[in-house]
Design an enzyme around this catalytic site. Sequence first.
Site, PDB file in Angstrom:
ATOM      1  N   GLY A 275       0.676  -1.208   0.001  1.00 43.50           N
ATOM      2  CA  GLY A 275       0.187   0.208  -0.031  1.00 43.50           C
ATOM      3  C   GLY A 275       0.985   1.229   0.191  1.00 43.50           C
ATOM      4  O   GLY A 275       1.933   1.152  -0.439  1.00 43.50           O
ATOM      5  N   SER A 276       0.275   2.221   0.606  1.00 49.83           N
ATOM      6  CA  SER A 276       1.089   3.777   0.444  1.00 49.83           C
ATOM      7  C   SER A 276       2.234   3.625   1.213  1.00 49.83           C
ATOM      8  O   SER A 276       3.112   4.675   0.971  1.00 49.83           O
ATOM      9  CB  SER A 276      -0.003   4.821   1.133  1.00 49.83           C
ATOM     10  OG  SER A 276      -1.324   4.649   0.382  1.00 49.83           O
TER      11      SER A 276
END
Length: 588
Positions: A275-276
Site C-alpha cells: 500500500g501507501s
Amino acid sequence: MDDSSSQTNPLSTNYRVRIYMVMALFSAFFAAIGVRLVILGNMERPDKAYAAVPPSVARPDIVDRNNVTLAMDVASRSVYAEPRRIIDVDEAAEGLTSVFPDLDMIDIHKRLASNSGFTWIKRGITPAEKDRLWALGIPGVGIRDETRRLYPNGPAAAHVLGSVNIDNAGIAGIERWIDEQGLQDLRSAGLNLNRRNLEPIVLSLDLRVQYALSDELRKAVTRFEAIAGAGLVMDVTNGEVLALVSLPDFDPNIPADALKPDRINRVSVGTYEMGSTFKAMTTAMALDSGVFNIHSVLDASQPLRFGRFSINDYRGQGRPLFVPEAFIYSSNIAMARMAMGVGVEKHKAFLRRLGQFDRLVTELPENAQPLIPPNWSEISTATIAFGHGMAVTPLQASMAISAIVNGGRLIRPTFIEGTPVEKRILATDVVTPQTGEAVRFLMRLNAEVGSAKKADVAGYFIGGKTGTSEKVVNGAYSGDRVLTAFMGIVPADKPRYLFLTILDEPKGLPETSGFRTSGWNAVPVTGTIMARVLPFLPIAPQKERPANPFPTMVRIAAWGSERFQPLPPEPTLPALQTVAAPSKAAAE
C-alpha cells in the site's frame, strides 16, 4: 616278594576312570559354552541396534542481546525397548501403557512382538514416570539419558528462534541456521558436544522490546478484530532486528503448532502489497531523478484513466498538489504521475536497486520471493507507485525504507548481534543525501499534520508513512478486506530505529467512526509501541524540537487552512513547475 603287589589295584583304576569322565564332561560343557559364544558373537546383538540409534544432540544456548536466555538444553530421558529381549509381550505392553496411558496398546504390542533389536517407546518422560517404570522392572525395556530443547519464554520470538525435532536437530528459524553453520557436521563426525563446550548464539533481539511489541500487537488484533498482525523494530544504521512478531504465533516447546497454516512468519515469508508505504519509495525516486523537486505540482484534480481503468484518491482534494501535499494526503493520482514521469524502466531499476526484486536472504531460512508483474507496463508503474500490483515481504520493504532514510546504504537485515555491517551492504548511495533528507522531512511532516499524527510520542521526533491496501480475494481486489501498515522512524532527523506495524483485515469501530484505514489502527498502535519501547533504547527524549533538523531542505511554511504555502524557491533551485501528465517520452 608278594606277587600281588605287582597287580593293578581295581580301586585305583576305577578312580582314574571317574576322573577322566568328569574331565570329559567339563570339557564337553565348556565346549558347548564356547560354541554358543561363537554363535552369539556372529549374531546381530540387540545392543548393536541400540548403539546404532544416535542420542539427541546438544545445542548451544540462544540468548538475546542482553544475555537473557531464549533457548537452552535440559536433561531428559526417553524409554526404549529391545523386542528380542522381551520375555512376556503381553505383560510388557500392559505395564508400559499403565505408566503411559497415552500410548496405543495395539501399536505397542505389535512393536514389542517384532524381531527388531530396538524401538523407541516414548521420548521425553518425567521423573515420576521414570520411577514408576523402574518399579515395574520390565525385562527388555530401558531408559536412555537424552537432551531436549527448552524455550523458557514460551512463544516470545518464536518465529525467529524456530524449533527443533524430537532428536534436538534444528528444523526452522535460527535453530536450523545453527545446524547449517557446522553443528550438523560436528555431530556427524561423532564429536561429543555439550552445553559447556558450545558458545551461546547471541541474537540482535531485545526481549524487552520483543515482549512490548508482541503485547501491543496482540491487544490490537483483539481490539480491531483482525485475523492477524505483524511487526518489527529494526536499527536502520546496521540492519539489526531488535524485535519481530507475527500473530498468531506458536510455542516452540510444542513445535507441532508451528505447522498450522496461519502460523507463518508474516514478516519474512508473507508477501503483501504494502500500500501507501511504497509511496515513500516513489517520492524518493521522483526527487532523486531530478524530474521533480519539492516544489513540483502534480495534477490530482481528476482521476487518472487507462482505458476503462481509472486511478482515484481515497480522500481526494480535487486539485493540483505540491509534492509535500501529495505525500501528506497520500494521493494515488499524484504518485502515479510521478512514477510515470520518471518512466517505466527507471522505476523498475530504482526498485531493483532497493532490493525489491530479489528474495531477501537472512539467517532465517524461511523467506519468500517477491511477486512482480510478468509484463510490467505503464499501468503497472502507475499502480505500483502507490503500493498495488507488486507484493514483497514486510522485511524487504522495511530494508528499502531504511536505506532511503539512513543515508543511502541498503543493508541486509540480520538477527545475529555484531554481524559485520560491511559484509551485509547490498548497495550504497541508493539515493542522494538531499533526497534522503527530503523523505525524512516529509515523514516528519506527516507525523505533525498528516495521517501519522496518532503515532507522535511526546519527547521524540517521530516520522512515518501510512499504508492501506485492499486485499486480493479470488483474483480481484476486495473492498471489504484491507491490510493496514505503518512505518515509523525515530528520530526523524537522524533515524536510528524503524518501527513497522501490520494489521490484517482490521474492522472499523465506533470510536474510529467506522474507518479501518491505517491512520485509525496501525498508526496509534505503533505510537503505543514506541511509547513503551523507546525508554529501553539509547535515544534520549527531547524537551524541544531539534534546532534546524533538516538543514538542506527547502523551507516550507506552516500548514495553512487549505493547503501548503511554499516559500519562494531559493535561487539555486529550479523554479516551481506544474506537471500535468508527463509521458514516458517527456521524462526521458
